[in-house]
Design an enzyme around this catalytic site. Structure first.
Site, mmCIF file in Angstrom:
data_model
loop_
_atom_site.group_PDB
_atom_site.id
_atom_site.type_symbol
_atom_site.label_atom_id
_atom_site.label_comp_id
_atom_site.label_asym_id
_atom_site.label_seq_id
_atom_site.Cartn_x
_atom_site.Cartn_y
_atom_site.Cartn_z
ATOM 1 N N GLU A 1 0.152 -1.342 5.550
ATOM 2 C CA GLU A 1 1.187 -0.920 6.504
ATOM 3 C C GLU A 1 0.983 0.524 6.916
ATOM 4 O O GLU A 1 1.163 0.888 8.075
ATOM 5 C CB GLU A 1 2.575 -1.088 5.883
ATOM 6 C CG GLU A 1 3.736 -0.885 6.851
ATOM 7 C CD GLU A 1 4.213 0.567 6.964
ATOM 8 O OE1 GLU A 1 5.022 0.850 7.868
ATOM 9 O OE2 GLU A 1 3.777 1.420 6.158
ATOM 10 N N ASP B 1 0.829 -1.205 0.000
ATOM 11 C CA ASP B 1 0.000 0.000 0.000
ATOM 12 C C ASP B 1 0.865 1.257 0.000
ATOM 13 O O ASP B 1 2.061 1.212 0.295
ATOM 14 C CB ASP B 1 -0.934 0.017 1.221
ATOM 15 C CG ASP B 1 -0.191 0.065 2.543
ATOM 16 O OD1 ASP B 1 0.833 -0.624 2.681
ATOM 17 O OD2 ASP B 1 -0.639 0.805 3.447
HETATM 18 ZN ZN LIG Z 1 6.722 2.250 4.088
#
Ligand SMILES: [Zn+2]
Length: 407
Positions: free
Chosen positions: A172, A79
């Site tokens: 994340e 992401d």
């Molecule tokens: Zn990162």
């Protein structure tokens, strides 16, 4: 076979911005589309046990050629940060000649005045944005570097290696990347996230982190007749913040210094809220900061008995150092790999958290390695191709050196 540059330029075109408002995993459909493309690529490369689960966690293995060598893991996230990420149009500045860099057609500029370190990259090839989106080198550079290192190892079977497990994770950037990490199908002894910044970064310490939510409940009365009865909760909240140590804030600290950060405030006469984040590397200092917050609240409550002041402290993540230090060979191998790749290691604490910190507490010690990028999470993000090449060389050396390590 794709080059490192081709891989990276392809990956950044996938729209994989994560979405903190969506409780699903992954939090955005684009991450799953990207994961499927990576799954195809890993299968075509001949990795074994390539698995993509419904939550978007993608794993696979490059089998080793040294039976007794420890298995290690290389991890990156798919992401991108909470910033415009649709239709990323990367610009390749070949043989950077110095000076400001105009980004695309707009009036956005990467200015030397703002980013003095640009001069370190004279003569190199820089990949920038077009000034309208982030680049997504965080962390697609990590993915491109890991798969390019794997391809290099496949092309050079004479390099000794243990099993190398690859893990690509969703979400994340919204703090959920470790939540569903499939440790049961990732039998690495230890791992590295490839999610750091500039060339040479090697990190195995991060903040301890907590949030403090304060709620001030006052008493709203018509202002014309309020004398002696109104309690303006906003006044209490403002006084509370004004009494906080002004020098212990993000804008006044660096290195190993911790802070209190007022991240959000809102209020009416009747009710106000302050949202702080608390950060400290040292466990004892971290506990002291939380205790200080409690005693300040208690003191203000005693001073204003007719108001109600509530504090909710919530721990977020912990410093991984305690989990890494019993296994310092993990850091030493990374340092030696950088030196073998002619990269100067820059060991420094992360003034934030990483998925690796949480994985370390889940039993998979996991320091963080550089990707080579700069100015993550915004339109000034860029990455030098030569730093990415050094990251690939470092990963190859890391696998080679680890193959000779024995407990
Ligand atoms: Zn990162």
């Amino acid at each position: 076979m794709d080059t490192l540059l081709e891989r990276f330029l392809r990956y950044v075109t996938f729209h994989t911005r994560s979405d903190a408002t969506n409780p699903a995993c992954p939090s955005s459909e684009g991450q799953l589309i990207f994961a499927r493309a990576l799954q195809d690529e890993m299968q075509q490369m001949g990795l074994t046990r390539v698995t993509l689960d419904e939550h978007g966690y993608l794993t696979g293995c490059l089998p080793g050629n040294q039976p007794d060598a420890p298995a290690i893991g290389l991890i990156a996230h798919m992401d991108t940060a909470d910033y415009e990420a649709e239709q990323v149009v990367p610009q390749l500045i070949e043989h950077y000649q110095g000076g400001d860099i105009c980004l695309g057609k707009g009036d956005e500029v990467l200015a030397i005045r703002d980013y003095r370190f640009l001069k370190n990259y004279l003569g190199q090839d820089l990949i920038t944005t077009d000034g309208t989106t982030l680049l997504g080198a965080d962390d697609k550079a990590g993915i491109a570097e890991i798969l390019s290192a794997i391809a290099h190892l496949q092309a050079h079977p004479e390099i000794p290696r243990g099993d190398v497990w690859v893990g690509f994770t969703p979400d994340e950037e919204i703090g959920r990347g470790a939540d569903r990490f499939p440790l049961d199908r990732f039998p690495a002894r230890w791992a590295y996230t490839v999610d750091g910044g500039e060339l040479g970064e090697l990190e195995y310490e991060n903040f301890n982190a907590a949030s403090a939510n304060l709620r001030f409940v006052g008493n709203n009365v018509h202002p014309g007749t309020a004398k002696g009865s109104m309690i303006n909760s906003q006044t209490l909240a403002a006084r509370f913040h004004a009494a906080m140590p002004a020098e212990q804030t993000p804008e006044c600290t660096d290195g190993y210094e911790g802070f209190f950060h007022l991240a959000q405030m809102s209020g009416t006469v009747e009710e106000s809220t302050l949202h702080y984040i608390i950060r400290d590397f040292d466990d004892e200092h971290f506990a002291a900061r939380k205790a200080e917050m409690q005693s300040r609240v208690a003191a203000m409550q005693a001073e204003y008995p007719k108001a109600r002041i509530e504090l909710t402290l919530t721990d977020s993540y912990r410093n991984m150092r305690s989990q890494i230090e019993p296994h310092m060979h993990i850091v030493e191998l990374a340092r030696a790999a950088m030196e073998a790749a002619d990269v100067e290691p820059k060991i420094k604490p992360i003034r934030g958290g990483t998925d690796g910190a949480r994985l370390s507490f889940m039993g998979l010690p996991c320091p963080n390695l550089f990707t080579g990028g700069h100015n993550f999470h915004g339109k000034h993000e860029f990455i030098p191709l030569q730093s990415m090449e050094k990251a690939v060389a470092t990963l190859v050396e890391l696998v080679r050196l680890t193959s000779a390590w024995r407990a």
